[in-house]
Design an enzyme around this catalytic site. Sequence first.
Site, PDB file in Angstrom:
ATOM      1  N   LYS B 660      65.703  38.993  47.211  1.00 38.52           N
ATOM      2  CA  LYS B 660      66.807  39.474  47.205  1.00 38.52           C
ATOM      3  C   LYS B 660      67.551  39.116  45.891  1.00 38.52           C
ATOM      4  CE  LYS B 660      66.328  35.613  51.146  1.00 38.52           C
ATOM      5  NZ  LYS B 660      66.383  34.252  51.596  1.00 38.52           N
ATOM      6  N   VAL B 662      69.833  37.606  42.119  1.00 37.59           N
ATOM      7  CA  VAL B 662      68.779  36.657  41.755  1.00 37.59           C
ATOM      8  C   VAL B 662      69.924  36.584  40.713  1.00 37.59           C
ATOM      9  CG1 VAL B 662      66.498  36.569  42.183  1.00 37.59           C
ATOM     10  CG2 VAL B 662      67.409  38.204  39.961  1.00 37.59           C
ATOM     11  N   GLU B 664      73.301  36.148  40.211  1.00 36.42           N
ATOM     12  CA  GLU B 664      74.599  35.187  40.610  1.00 36.42           C
ATOM     13  C   GLU B 664      74.291  33.501  41.301  1.00 36.42           C
ATOM     14  OE1 GLU B 664      77.937  38.114  41.794  1.00 36.42           O
ATOM     15  OE2 GLU B 664      76.680  38.212  43.055  1.00 36.42           O
TER      16      GLU B 664
END
Lengths: 214, 705
Positions: B660, B662, B664
């Site tokens: 996934k 990372v 933000e």
Amino acid sequence: MEREFALRSPISRRRFFGTAGVTTLALASPPAFADATAQTSSLPTVNVRLTVNARQLALDLDPRTTLLDALREHLGLTGTKKGCDQGQCGACTVIVNGQRINSCLTLAVMHAGDEITTIEGLVEDGDLHPMQAAFVRHDGLQCGYCTPGQICSAVALLAEHKAGWPSHVTADVATRPALTDAEIAERMSGNICRCSAYPNIVAAIRDVNEGGRA
Amino acid sequence: MAESKRADVIGLPLDRIDGRLKVTGRATYAFEYATQGSVAYGVIVSAAIGKGRILRIDTRDAQHAPRVLLVLTKDNAPPQTPWGPVDLPDRFARAEPALDTDEVLYFGFPVAFVVAETFEQATAAAAMVRIQYDPMPGDYDLHAAGPSAENPGRIDGNGPADSAVGDFESAFASAPVQIDAHYTTPHQHQAPMEPHATMAAWEGEMLTVHTSAQLTTSPQEGLARTFNTPKENVRIITRYVGGGFGSKLPYYVDATLAAIGARTLGRPVKVAMTRPQVFYTTTHRTASEQHVRLGADRDGRLTAYGQEALVHCARFDLFTEPVCDAARRLYAAPNRLTRHRRAKLDLPRSDSMRAPGEAIGLLGLECAMDELAEALDLDPVELRLRNDTSSDPEQDRPFASRHLAEALREGAARFGWNKRVAKPASVRDRRWLVGLGVASAIRGDILQSATARARLENDGKITIELAMTDIGTGSYTILTQIAADTMELPVDRVTVRLGDTRFPPTAGSGGSFGAATSGSAVLAACRKLKAGLASGMTESLGSVTPADLDEAYSHAGFGAHFAEVCVDRDTGEVRVRRMLGVFAAGRILNAKTARSQMIGGMTWGIGSALLEENHVDSRFGSFINQDLANYHVAVNADVGAMEVVFLDEADPHGGPLGSKGVGELGICGAGAAIMNAIHNATGARIRDFPATPDKLLATLETLDP
């Protein structure tokens, strides 16, 4: 309808715009330009002798040229970065006669005879300076744009500390302060890292100060 | 070697591949491809009014200044495609013409361009351009424009502007415990360290643009559109980017003007924005007004859950920051309401800045949750746990993976949360008031389209090529790891080449989709090449599309932020002593660079809670802070002890890599945790971000000495 102009420029009088191309970047009217030959003779330049990374150099410079632009635009030493050009970010930090300065805030002509060390000059015989190696190891960088300034600043910081200089967070300025993380962070706060690698930068400097792996 | 499964290479905390280049100053940024003598220097002249018309531009002095090669204004700029189209699906590929109008659309709007042999000459001549304006009154104030705000229909990310489930108003009215609070967040700026810069050169009809950009194919299309030329004639090169944070998603007039100057003069031209121009000529994050209403039963279960936001976009644009997007997916509640309204102001474009939507939406929402916990006399961690959900509350589908509760529990245990004293202003340490705060993190996860090429070289090494960028995120490094892992080769036998539109197209870096998207393309290309090696294949292409993320599930990364602050009893100065972020972000591709990303985001949380704000001078429409001395970003001394923990999260329904984003997630909620810690330390509820000392003094005066 495409318009075509024969453009004069100080470089040549070639025609740059053909009618055959799809690109229609012809000017709406002939460009303004100056008569270069008339100006050239009157342009003042100053000859400056600098020692940069142990090399003695002589440059003919527009006296308005900052040390930063002399390094980047004349000597091709683009490792020193321009982040703000007004002394607020620290990306242009270099070491002059052993002290770190913002090279954007000083004119090159003011440094005749000075010894200047840039990020390129920290490498010796192809080996990284221990501070450079520590920044890689601790990931003290992300985009890398502030990094040369951070590293030059960090190298000079250790010398300043060794010489006993206090900082804003030094509790007792009469005593030699230990180089705590708070001391390092304070002394590095003239170098902005928008990626915010700050804790890793502190770790890298601590590592070098404590004689970590080179 | 064959027996060891080399899948271990992905995730290893390898040193950054480009680290050596960057620490030696040899990584080349856009402005650094030519020095004086081989390139001409362009300087942009910016408008000094907020709105109006240019009456006259006197360029005589500038033209006759030493070594000036070109002075461009609206009077002699070449024809270009008008700006837009405003509704282009890829807004970063719009035409971006320069000097094509006598209108001034915002303070700092580019109005002239000077090219000279040297930077000093161009800068001096640019100051000699005299401009007469006919100024007109503009709308610069978000609050004042509130009544004229419109329903934008769609928000960034293409979600609906409004959402409703159940009957929010009735449920809120009848809720035994209610929070009804208004929050404001200021204009913020991405402020990357490298100013936006371009060097352009033409060879015949071919335009080569070295530019500092997060995207490659979009500016390629955009410049082609601007100049009405096939996009094959435009090559974008962006090998290293000195930070972007959203501000380098669009391209700007530095690219347009460098290209026009180079074309006109028949030689390369380079242009860098000044630092003030970065503030007012590029994009910024909109200010926001947020109305959060939470209704709960006495056990702390949300019965009514509403967040409404007012944002701005430029008069000529359509961007709407998706402020309430996070709320839609963060907590369960039967009656729900979100609403976005957008006012148009005569300001520069608002657009993406690190985690558009979540970054500021969670400031309001997660502070309101803290207020609710206090009203309920319930632990803030427990309140969040009670409103956790395994399915997306506003879409009829489960989360592919969601470990918010685990992050909260793990964080609470590691941080010593049980030592928190619920009553505010209870803990003192000499002159400091000490407090702890918590907030949840969520950031939506998406895949975009990308293609990568993998090639077996004669020496047995692998070359990976794709038009991806590395804006400091670590793209070079993680793509190397993915290729080495898939090809079962040591990392030093893989070369990753990025940042060139001659390579296969990608969606670039933005929205935290970069690693999963480009990584999945590299994975596919390498798998294909590996499978084909036996049959003599030496080159392969691999692709990924948004459809590779299973639509049966909702996709997001989660986390929990914990902060300890101390507040000076007398001055109101806030220091962040320590922060802990616990994140569930799928498969971590490089533990070292991912941690750095999270620290960066959390530090931006410090900025949003304590430091970063801009305001508009309503007389001139100008941002008051135009440099890094006045727009305060966190510096080293602002950052306390930072700890990052990644939960071991498998995401079997995620993309091909199972990772996934990372980039933000780390900022999402971080500022709220700090603000909640300030409340715990002092009792002050500051709803107007950031918490500068002046806002704390009134509360501090009420405390016992």
